[in-house]
Design an enzyme around this catalytic site. Sequence first.
Site, PDB file in Angstrom:
ATOM      1  N   GLU A   5       9.398  -2.288  -1.439  1.00 32.38           N
ATOM      2  CA  GLU A   5       8.124  -1.902  -0.826  1.00 32.38           C
ATOM      3  C   GLU A   5       7.580  -0.790  -1.698  1.00 32.38           C
ATOM      4  OE1 GLU A   5       6.744  -3.242   1.832  1.00 32.38           O
ATOM      5  OE2 GLU A   5       8.375  -4.582   2.390  1.00 32.38           O
ATOM      6  N   HIS A  27       6.748  -5.998  -2.647  1.00 30.77           N
ATOM      7  CA  HIS A  27       5.813  -5.942  -1.515  1.00 30.77           C
ATOM      8  C   HIS A  27       5.100  -4.596  -1.464  1.00 30.77           C
ATOM      9  CE1 HIS A  27       7.169  -9.555   0.896  1.00 30.77           C
ATOM     10  NE2 HIS A  27       8.107  -9.488  -0.038  1.00 30.77           N
ATOM     11  N   GLU A  61      -0.671  -7.816  -0.651  1.00 30.22           N
ATOM     12  CA  GLU A  61       0.158  -6.739  -1.197  1.00 30.22           C
ATOM     13  C   GLU A  61       0.147  -6.905  -2.708  1.00 30.22           C
ATOM     14  OE1 GLU A  61       3.837  -7.123   0.962  1.00 30.22           O
ATOM     15  OE2 GLU A  61       2.772  -7.038   2.868  1.00 30.22           O
ATOM     16  N   HIS A 111       3.105 -11.795  -0.377  1.00 30.49           N
ATOM     17  CA  HIS A 111       2.045 -11.537   0.588  1.00 30.49           C
ATOM     18  C   HIS A 111       0.781 -11.269  -0.235  1.00 30.49           C
ATOM     19  CE1 HIS A 111       5.376 -10.375   3.568  1.00 30.49           C
ATOM     20  NE2 HIS A 111       4.928 -11.587   3.855  1.00 30.49           N
TER      21      HIS A 111
HETATM   22  C1  GEM Z   1       8.481  -7.068   5.136  1.00 31.30           C
HETATM   23  S1  GEM Z   1       9.789  -7.383   4.098  1.00 31.30           S
HETATM   24  C2  GEM Z   1      10.799  -5.910   4.075  1.00 31.30           C
HETATM   25  C3  GEM Z   1      11.300  -5.441   5.357  1.00 31.30           C
HETATM   26  N1  GEM Z   1      12.369  -6.191   5.843  1.00 31.30           N
HETATM   27  C4  GEM Z   1      12.945  -5.935   7.048  1.00 31.30           C
HETATM   28  N2  GEM Z   1      13.967  -6.647   7.444  1.00 31.30           N
HETATM   29  N3  GEM Z   1      12.496  -4.991   7.810  1.00 31.30           N
HETATM   30  C5  GEM Z   1       7.985  -8.288   5.844  1.00 31.30           C
HETATM   31  O1  GEM Z   1       7.955  -9.371   5.262  1.00 31.30           O
HETATM   32  O2  GEM Z   1       7.635  -8.126   7.009  1.00 31.30           O
HETATM   33  C6  GEM Z   1       7.455  -6.112   4.809  1.00 31.30           C
HETATM   34  C7  GEM Z   1       6.321  -6.587   3.981  1.00 31.30           C
HETATM   35  O3  GEM Z   1       5.589  -7.476   4.338  1.00 31.30           O
HETATM   36  O4  GEM Z   1       6.130  -6.044   2.897  1.00 31.30           O
HETATM   37 ZN    ZN Z   2       5.097  -7.960   2.256  1.00 34.18          ZN
END
Ligand code: GEM
Ligand code: ZN
Length: 452
Positions: A308, A216, A89, A86
Amino acid sequence: MHLGLRSLLKLLLLCQLSASLNFFHHRYDDLVRALFNVQNECPYITRIYSIGRSVQGRHLYVIEFSDNPGRHEILEPEFKYVGNMHGNEVLGRELLIQLAEFLCEEYQNGNERITRLIQDTRIHIMPSMNPDGYEVAADQGPDTNGYLTGRNNINEVDLNRNFPDLNIVMYFNEKNGGQNHHIPLPDNWRNQVEQETLVTIEWMKSYNFVLSANLHGGAVVANYPYDKSKDLRTRGYRRTGYTGTPDDKLFKKLAKAYSYAHGWMHQGWNCGDYFPDGITNGASWYSLSKGMQDFNYLHTNCFEITLELSCNKFPREEELEREWLGNREALITYIEEVHQGIKGLVTDENNNGIANAVISVSGIDHDVTSGTGGDYFRLLLPDTYSVTASADGYYAKISTATVSPGAATRLDFQLKQVKVSNSREKIPYKNMNGKNHIRKIVPRSVDRKRRQ
Ligand code: GEM
Ligand code: ZN
């Protein structure tokens, strides 16, 4: 040379200054420069390669660390880190640049732990999977950054919703008895994904990665598969429901390895959320389809978790050093997790490696396969396991192995070829996980001819 107190203090100040000068947001050119600097500093243990280009033509660069960069050494596991999928991020991108610099410096300093890690592991670090999105986010900068500006690639596609959905197939197979690993891709998958996703999938297929993390921001937690919920009864935007993989216990341990080595992730309370132990099952948080993490597990041998790493997706430069210090130990500890479980060679009677042999562990409905040299890696928690190796054209073999903490237990298999006269024979083979299979045994030579 005699140094007075004053000049000593000056020197210290200078060191401090040069250290904090390293902590800045790297635009694309800065990122490229930083990676090539590391390569320049540590030419014998690094290699830089590009897995392909983004939609706007930026390279998706990887820096590899190994005592023999550029080649797979038999029985040495391959590890990867992917950052900045992303574009907004950005902490993962900066941490991975820091990590590359740190590995190089510490190797040069003779740090024993880092030297051993680089000798025993092939480490691939891709700081940015979405360099186009990053530039959009960085144009706005930390303060004015809209929450989602730059998240997607330049075609406004979220790359973590862009992988083929193999969970549907797997959940079907679990019920109806079918393949539990390497779920095939849809025929026309290349036309259905973005350029960045395409080159990433090709990358995943061309190395036999064993362990991975995808970095992320927006929360502080180690998230493990599955991301997609199996429970389709609940409707609405946030469908949830704990959905573990057959390797659930192992994934929890991997996630905890990161959270507990991290400065504060394991404490659980972060960014207004509470995650016990600083870990969560993806689907129990909120369900997500077509993500990269599940894809790794379902299509390759690689086990991936999603890290995260910061409440603020685009932290200010002043925060980067503290973040690096909070993550440094965790980033190293997590790589070391690749050295657990069992590994070995699958060979024929002439000691030639057998590629794509299937390794099944009793009680865990998720097989892995051997790589081109016949070596396989099966991450496992400490215990005693019954393990089967099978390959087309060979008789399957069962063996027992005890896994203890620390280094992987070596377990080799030498398989006997099925004689040609038996080639049409159907040999019933009971899978240890309770499923009946009729395996049609076809000698390799015949099989190879067919494929030509
Ligand atoms: C997330 S990815 C991590 C969370 N995964 C789940 N299944 N809840 C995404 O891609 O939405 C968060 C992010 O963007 O960092
Ligand atoms: Zn992300």
